[in-house]
Design a protein around this motif. Sequence first.
Motif, PDB file in Angstrom:
ATOM      1  N   SER A   1      18.312  16.209 -50.244  1.00  0.00           N
ATOM      2  CA  SER A   1      19.506  15.963 -48.952  1.00  0.00           C
ATOM      3  C   SER A   1      18.520  15.004 -48.006  1.00  0.00           C
ATOM      4  N   GLU A   2      17.251  16.277 -47.601  1.00  0.00           N
ATOM      5  CA  GLU A   2      16.061  15.370 -46.702  1.00  0.00           C
ATOM      6  C   GLU A   2      15.616  14.146 -47.038  1.00  0.00           C
ATOM      7  N   ALA A   3      15.293  13.819 -48.362  1.00  0.00           N
ATOM      8  CA  ALA A   3      14.685  12.587 -48.771  1.00  0.00           C
ATOM      9  C   ALA A   3      15.930  10.761 -48.906  1.00  0.00           C
ATOM     10  N   ALA A   4      17.229  12.199 -48.951  1.00  0.00           N
ATOM     11  CA  ALA A   4      18.245  10.874 -48.288  1.00  0.00           C
ATOM     12  C   ALA A   4      18.284  10.871 -46.883  1.00  0.00           C
ATOM     13  N   ASP A   5      18.385  12.029 -45.456  1.00  0.00           N
ATOM     14  CA  ASP A   5      18.414  11.484 -45.154  1.00  0.00           C
ATOM     15  C   ASP A   5      16.929  10.704 -44.331  1.00  0.00           C
ATOM     16  N   ALA A   6      15.935  10.838 -44.552  1.00  0.00           N
ATOM     17  CA  ALA A   6      14.913  10.080 -44.572  1.00  0.00           C
ATOM     18  C   ALA A   6      14.931   8.508 -44.540  1.00  0.00           C
ATOM     19  N   LEU A   7      15.464   8.249 -45.911  1.00  0.00           N
ATOM     20  CA  LEU A   7      16.153   7.157 -46.137  1.00  0.00           C
ATOM     21  C   LEU A   7      16.974   6.290 -45.514  1.00  0.00           C
ATOM     22  N   ASP A   8      17.709   6.805 -44.929  1.00  0.00           N
ATOM     23  CA  ASP A   8      18.716   6.617 -43.888  1.00  0.00           C
ATOM     24  C   ASP A   8      18.255   5.894 -42.707  1.00  0.00           C
ATOM     25  N   ARG A   9      17.291   7.204 -42.732  1.00  0.00           N
ATOM     26  CA  ARG A   9      16.254   6.907 -41.195  1.00  0.00           C
ATOM     27  C   ARG A   9      15.201   5.888 -41.086  1.00  0.00           C
ATOM     28  N   ALA A  10      14.962   5.936 -41.743  1.00  0.00           N
ATOM     29  CA  ALA A  10      13.582   4.267 -42.278  1.00  0.00           C
ATOM     30  C   ALA A  10      14.975   2.972 -42.425  1.00  0.00           C
ATOM     31  N   LEU A  11      15.967   3.256 -42.922  1.00  0.00           N
ATOM     32  CA  LEU A  11      16.707   1.681 -43.202  1.00  0.00           C
ATOM     33  C   LEU A  11      16.995   1.342 -42.129  1.00  0.00           C
ATOM     34  N   ALA A  12      17.575   2.892 -40.634  1.00  0.00           N
ATOM     35  CA  ALA A  12      18.302   2.235 -39.618  1.00  0.00           C
ATOM     36  C   ALA A  12      17.260   2.128 -38.473  1.00  0.00           C
ATOM     37  N   ALA A  13      15.924   2.194 -38.898  1.00  0.00           N
ATOM     38  CA  ALA A  13      14.172   2.191 -37.512  1.00  0.00           C
ATOM     39  C   ALA A  13      13.763   0.004 -37.985  1.00  0.00           C
ATOM     40  N   LEU A  14      13.662   0.358 -39.829  1.00  0.00           N
ATOM     41  CA  LEU A  14      13.167  -0.904 -40.071  1.00  0.00           C
ATOM     42  C   LEU A  14      14.806  -1.961 -40.842  1.00  0.00           C
ATOM     43  N   GLY A  15      15.559  -1.562 -40.872  1.00  0.00           N
ATOM     44  CA  GLY A  15      16.497  -3.159 -41.172  1.00  0.00           C
ATOM     45  C   GLY A  15      17.025  -2.901 -42.733  1.00  0.00           C
ATOM     46  N   PRO A  16      17.504  -2.554 -43.550  1.00  0.00           N
ATOM     47  CA  PRO A  16      18.331  -2.826 -44.854  1.00  0.00           C
ATOM     48  C   PRO A  16      17.825  -3.989 -44.748  1.00  0.00           C
ATOM     49  N   GLU A  17      17.658  -5.278 -44.919  1.00  0.00           N
ATOM     50  CA  GLU A  17      17.907  -6.294 -45.129  1.00  0.00           C
ATOM     51  C   GLU A  17      15.799  -6.865 -45.245  1.00  0.00           C
TER      52      GLU A  17
END
Length: 382
Positions: free
Chosen positions: A343-359
């Motif tokens: 769950s922490e890994a998934a949360d870190a992934l979401d925060r990373a995509l929000a910060a860096l941009g998914p595209e």
Amino acid sequence: MLFWVFAAFLTLAAALAVMRPFLRGGTEPAAGSKHDLAVYRDQLSELEQEVKRGLISESDAAEARTEIGRRILKLTQSSSDDDGKEGQARGKLVRAVAMGAVLAVPVLSWGLYSLLGSPGMPAMPLQARLEQDPAQASLEELIARAEAYLAEHPQDARGWETLAPVYARIGRYADAVAAYRRTMELAGATADREAGLGEAMVGESGGVITADAEAAFNRALTLEEGNPRARFFIAMARAQEGNADEARAIWQDMASGLPEESPWKAAAGQALAGLSSAPAQVSPPDGPSEEQVAAAQEMAPEARQDMIEGMVASLDAKLRENPDDPEGWRRLVRSYAVLGRQSEAADALDRALAALGPETPEGRSVAQLAETLGIEGKQVKK
């Protein structure tokens, strides 16, 4: 003795310069007296205007001028007497404070130095320390000596190669990375140099195998297929990715195939023992000495686990403050996955995509790593 005389003179000069504005006297009239004087002068001007208009007789005007002049004279004399007394009192107080401050600065500073310092120690300039017998020099002085030499001889590849592992051992990993790279610029790449570079990168990243570090280890294995340092950290990378079987196979081969005197044989054995209790339990990234391996083997599994979780928590906190770090996000997602905290890994992934941009390329690289680890965040769910 000459030094102390010079120091005392400088201290006194500095104190006097600071206190100089307070030593200046002044006997300017009070603001109230100035206001009254201006009022009387305005009354005289208005009186002259009224005489010209015929609103007041010349005899009455003369009496008014006399009265106003008397008041002005009285006000001037009173203000002068009061200002003189006040100026003298203020001047005495200011001079007393200034003298106290001037005397307090050297007395307090020299008194503290006599208690806390070492006034009897002979002078030992840096150049003199660098020229003394190396056997009597500290590690910091030896490093300073090497750095001074390399500043004058930047093309000495052997000097850079000697200094690089020293930097790594004392925790100056960024300097170690630069020294290894400088060595290879001057003398070319070897398996040991590439492996040393990768190990320094691991130390710089807090024990996590980054993509650049793994690339350095792979280059080392290309130059020397069985390089033990590179094999050890490649296995560590597999363990951090959650591929425990591949990591175990490499470490088992090292533990059984390396000679007994090799420190990497003991390090592989210790990593195998830690693999069953906590992922990627490895010895320090600056290279396992025999003493370090023995100390790690005595560490309780709970202590090793706490150490790793502390490193991951520190990385997480840094990324919350500075989210524009693609490599940091990849390390965090992989670290949480290795620890089994999905769950922490998934949360870190979401925060990373929000910060860096998914595209963005950076965001896609984090998402691709998460996919290989079986991590799926809210932003990438189908």
